[in-house]
Design a protein around this motif. Structure first.
Motif, PDB file in Angstrom:
ATOM      1  N   MET A   1     -53.963 -20.847  -2.809  1.00  0.00           N
ATOM      2  CA  MET A   1     -54.276 -20.821  -4.232  1.00  0.00           C
ATOM      3  C   MET A   1     -53.457 -19.719  -4.899  1.00  0.00           C
ATOM      4  SD  MET A   1     -57.934 -20.695  -6.083  1.00  0.00           S
ATOM      5  CE  MET A   1     -57.868 -22.047  -7.205  1.00  0.00           C
ATOM      6  N   THR A   2     -52.952 -20.000  -6.081  1.00  0.00           N
ATOM      7  CA  THR A   2     -52.155 -19.020  -6.813  1.00  0.00           C
ATOM      8  C   THR A   2     -53.025 -18.260  -7.805  1.00  0.00           C
ATOM      9  OG1 THR A   2     -51.573 -20.645  -8.493  1.00  0.00           O
ATOM     10  CG2 THR A   2     -50.071 -20.422  -6.627  1.00  0.00           C
ATOM     11  N   GLY A   3     -52.553 -17.089  -8.198  1.00  0.00           N
ATOM     12  CA  GLY A   3     -53.280 -16.262  -9.139  1.00  0.00           C
ATOM     13  C   GLY A   3     -53.139 -16.752 -10.571  1.00  0.00           C
ATOM     14  N   PRO A   4     -53.942 -16.208 -11.476  1.00  0.00           N
ATOM     15  CA  PRO A   4     -53.935 -16.674 -12.867  1.00  0.00           C
ATOM     16  C   PRO A   4     -52.604 -16.438 -13.575  1.00  0.00           C
ATOM     17  CG  PRO A   4     -55.400 -14.792 -12.609  1.00  0.00           C
ATOM     18  CD  PRO A   4     -54.978 -15.208 -11.243  1.00  0.00           C
ATOM     19  N   LEU A   5     -51.904 -15.349 -13.285  1.00  0.00           N
ATOM     20  CA  LEU A   5     -50.633 -15.100 -13.961  1.00  0.00           C
ATOM     21  C   LEU A   5     -49.610 -16.166 -13.595  1.00  0.00           C
ATOM     22  CD1 LEU A   5     -50.317 -11.215 -13.650  1.00  0.00           C
ATOM     23  CD2 LEU A   5     -51.160 -12.548 -15.591  1.00  0.00           C
ATOM     24  N   THR A   6     -49.559 -16.516 -12.328  1.00  0.00           N
ATOM     25  CA  THR A   6     -48.635 -17.559 -11.883  1.00  0.00           C
ATOM     26  C   THR A   6     -49.017 -18.901 -12.479  1.00  0.00           C
ATOM     27  OG1 THR A   6     -48.213 -16.380  -9.824  1.00  0.00           O
ATOM     28  CG2 THR A   6     -47.697 -18.731  -9.856  1.00  0.00           C
ATOM     29  N   ARG A   7     -50.304 -19.189 -12.529  1.00  0.00           N
ATOM     30  CA  ARG A   7     -50.766 -20.458 -13.096  1.00  0.00           C
ATOM     31  C   ARG A   7     -50.426 -20.549 -14.574  1.00  0.00           C
ATOM     32  NH1 ARG A   7     -56.788 -20.947 -10.866  1.00  0.00           N
ATOM     33  NH2 ARG A   7     -56.788 -22.844 -12.105  1.00  0.00           N
ATOM     34  N   VAL A   8     -50.582 -19.438 -15.298  1.00  0.00           N
ATOM     35  CA  VAL A   8     -50.244 -19.416 -16.725  1.00  0.00           C
ATOM     36  C   VAL A   8     -48.743 -19.621 -16.909  1.00  0.00           C
ATOM     37  CG1 VAL A   8     -50.116 -17.920 -18.767  1.00  0.00           C
ATOM     38  CG2 VAL A   8     -52.252 -18.084 -17.471  1.00  0.00           C
ATOM     39  N   LEU A   9     -47.926 -18.916 -16.141  1.00  0.00           N
ATOM     40  CA  LEU A   9     -46.479 -19.079 -16.244  1.00  0.00           C
ATOM     41  C   LEU A   9     -46.054 -20.504 -15.894  1.00  0.00           C
ATOM     42  CD1 LEU A   9     -45.136 -15.727 -14.760  1.00  0.00           C
ATOM     43  CD2 LEU A   9     -44.918 -16.527 -17.124  1.00  0.00           C
ATOM     44  N   ASP A  10     -46.653 -21.081 -14.868  1.00  0.00           N
ATOM     45  CA  ASP A  10     -46.332 -22.454 -14.484  1.00  0.00           C
ATOM     46  C   ASP A  10     -46.677 -23.429 -15.604  1.00  0.00           C
ATOM     47  OD1 ASP A  10     -45.394 -21.602 -12.032  1.00  0.00           O
ATOM     48  OD2 ASP A  10     -47.204 -22.210 -10.921  1.00  0.00           O
ATOM     49  N   ALA A  11     -47.815 -23.219 -16.253  1.00  0.00           N
ATOM     50  CA  ALA A  11     -48.220 -24.091 -17.357  1.00  0.00           C
ATOM     51  C   ALA A  11     -47.240 -23.984 -18.523  1.00  0.00           C
ATOM     52  CB  ALA A  11     -49.637 -23.741 -17.820  1.00  0.00           C
ATOM     53  N   ILE A  12     -46.801 -22.776 -18.812  1.00  0.00           N
ATOM     54  CA  ILE A  12     -45.836 -22.577 -19.903  1.00  0.00           C
ATOM     55  C   ILE A  12     -44.502 -23.224 -19.541  1.00  0.00           C
ATOM     56  CG2 ILE A  12     -44.504 -20.826 -21.150  1.00  0.00           C
ATOM     57  CD1 ILE A  12     -47.090 -19.062 -20.942  1.00  0.00           C
ATOM     58  N   ASP A  13     -44.077 -23.049 -18.308  1.00  0.00           N
ATOM     59  CA  ASP A  13     -42.833 -23.681 -17.846  1.00  0.00           C
ATOM     60  C   ASP A  13     -42.911 -25.206 -17.952  1.00  0.00           C
ATOM     61  OD1 ASP A  13     -41.569 -21.281 -17.294  1.00  0.00           O
ATOM     62  OD2 ASP A  13     -42.037 -21.336 -15.147  1.00  0.00           O
ATOM     63  N   ALA A  14     -44.119 -25.754 -17.796  1.00  0.00           N
ATOM     64  CA  ALA A  14     -44.322 -27.201 -17.868  1.00  0.00           C
ATOM     65  C   ALA A  14     -44.477 -27.692 -19.308  1.00  0.00           C
ATOM     66  CB  ALA A  14     -45.542 -27.599 -17.045  1.00  0.00           C
ATOM     67  N   GLY A  15     -44.447 -26.768 -20.292  1.00  0.00           N
ATOM     68  CA  GLY A  15     -44.478 -27.186 -21.688  1.00  0.00           C
ATOM     69  C   GLY A  15     -45.677 -26.758 -22.499  1.00  0.00           C
ATOM     70  N   ALA A  16     -46.670 -26.119 -21.886  1.00  0.00           N
ATOM     71  CA  ALA A  16     -47.827 -25.649 -22.658  1.00  0.00           C
ATOM     72  C   ALA A  16     -47.373 -24.546 -23.606  1.00  0.00           C
ATOM     73  CB  ALA A  16     -48.912 -25.130 -21.721  1.00  0.00           C
ATOM     74  N   GLY A  17     -47.771 -24.651 -24.871  1.00  0.00           N
ATOM     75  CA  GLY A  17     -47.317 -23.679 -25.856  1.00  0.00           C
ATOM     76  C   GLY A  17     -48.418 -22.945 -26.585  1.00  0.00           C
ATOM     77  N   THR A  18     -49.660 -23.343 -26.358  1.00  0.00           N
ATOM     78  CA  THR A  18     -50.790 -22.671 -26.994  1.00  0.00           C
ATOM     79  C   THR A  18     -51.792 -22.263 -25.925  1.00  0.00           C
ATOM     80  OG1 THR A  18     -52.111 -24.687 -27.285  1.00  0.00           O
ATOM     81  CG2 THR A  18     -50.529 -24.133 -29.054  1.00  0.00           C
ATOM     82  N   LEU A  19     -52.698 -21.362 -26.300  1.00  0.00           N
ATOM     83  CA  LEU A  19     -53.728 -20.953 -25.351  1.00  0.00           C
ATOM     84  C   LEU A  19     -54.549 -22.156 -24.903  1.00  0.00           C
ATOM     85  CD1 LEU A  19     -55.015 -17.581 -26.870  1.00  0.00           C
ATOM     86  CD2 LEU A  19     -53.379 -17.914 -25.014  1.00  0.00           C
ATOM     87  N   GLY A  20     -54.875 -23.034 -25.834  1.00  0.00           N
ATOM     88  CA  GLY A  20     -55.659 -24.227 -25.495  1.00  0.00           C
ATOM     89  C   GLY A  20     -54.936 -25.127 -24.511  1.00  0.00           C
ATOM     90  N   GLU A  21     -53.633 -25.299 -24.711  1.00  0.00           N
ATOM     91  CA  GLU A  21     -52.858 -26.117 -23.788  1.00  0.00           C
ATOM     92  C   GLU A  21     -52.784 -25.471 -22.409  1.00  0.00           C
ATOM     93  OE1 GLU A  21     -49.927 -28.231 -27.075  1.00  0.00           O
ATOM     94  OE2 GLU A  21     -49.156 -26.548 -25.909  1.00  0.00           O
ATOM     95  N   ILE A  22     -52.655 -24.139 -22.385  1.00  0.00           N
ATOM     96  CA  ILE A  22     -52.622 -23.427 -21.102  1.00  0.00           C
ATOM     97  C   ILE A  22     -53.967 -23.553 -20.406  1.00  0.00           C
ATOM     98  CG2 ILE A  22     -52.341 -21.173 -19.985  1.00  0.00           C
ATOM     99  CD1 ILE A  22     -50.448 -20.451 -22.365  1.00  0.00           C
ATOM    100  N   GLU A  23     -55.052 -23.415 -21.157  1.00  0.00           N
ATOM    101  CA  GLU A  23     -56.394 -23.580 -20.581  1.00  0.00           C
ATOM    102  C   GLU A  23     -56.535 -24.960 -19.953  1.00  0.00           C
ATOM    103  OE1 GLU A  23     -59.435 -22.749 -23.547  1.00  0.00           O
ATOM    104  OE2 GLU A  23     -58.173 -21.132 -24.320  1.00  0.00           O
ATOM    105  N   GLY A  24     -56.103 -25.996 -20.674  1.00  0.00           N
ATOM    106  CA  GLY A  24     -56.217 -27.358 -20.169  1.00  0.00           C
ATOM    107  C   GLY A  24     -55.385 -27.588 -18.913  1.00  0.00           C
ATOM    108  N   ALA A  25     -54.197 -26.999 -18.896  1.00  0.00           N
ATOM    109  CA  ALA A  25     -53.301 -27.206 -17.760  1.00  0.00           C
ATOM    110  C   ALA A  25     -53.739 -26.432 -16.521  1.00  0.00           C
ATOM    111  CB  ALA A  25     -51.881 -26.798 -18.141  1.00  0.00           C
TER     112      ALA A  25
END
Length: 67
Positions: A1-25
């Motif tokens: 399992m990866t940590g929250p910082l990595t998960r957030v960065l991965d979500a942004i790299d995949a196109g998430a651009g808002t906090l809500g999109e990052i939460e969903g991803a």
């Protein structure tokens, strides 16, 4: 399992651009996503920008969202 910082960065790299999109991803709670993003900004890994609301006076096509 990866940590929250990595998960957030991965979500942004995949196109998430808002906090809500990052939460969903990531499935992370809002407070954890917000704290992670703030930490990544302080580290220089992310750049935070405020976007203006509404269309510019010149009409559609004059902003980054139009592309």
């Amino acid at each position: 399992m990866t940590g929250p910082l990595t998960r957030v960065l991965d979500a942004i790299d995949a196109g998430a651009g808002t906090l809500g999109e990052i939460e969903g991803a990531t499935g992370l709670a809002h407070d954890l996503v917000a704290a992670s993003v703030q930490h990544l900004v302080r580290l220089g890994r992310l750049e935070s920008r405020e976007l203006s609301m509404g269309c510019p006076a010149g009409g559609c096509g004059a902003c980054a969202s139009a592309t």
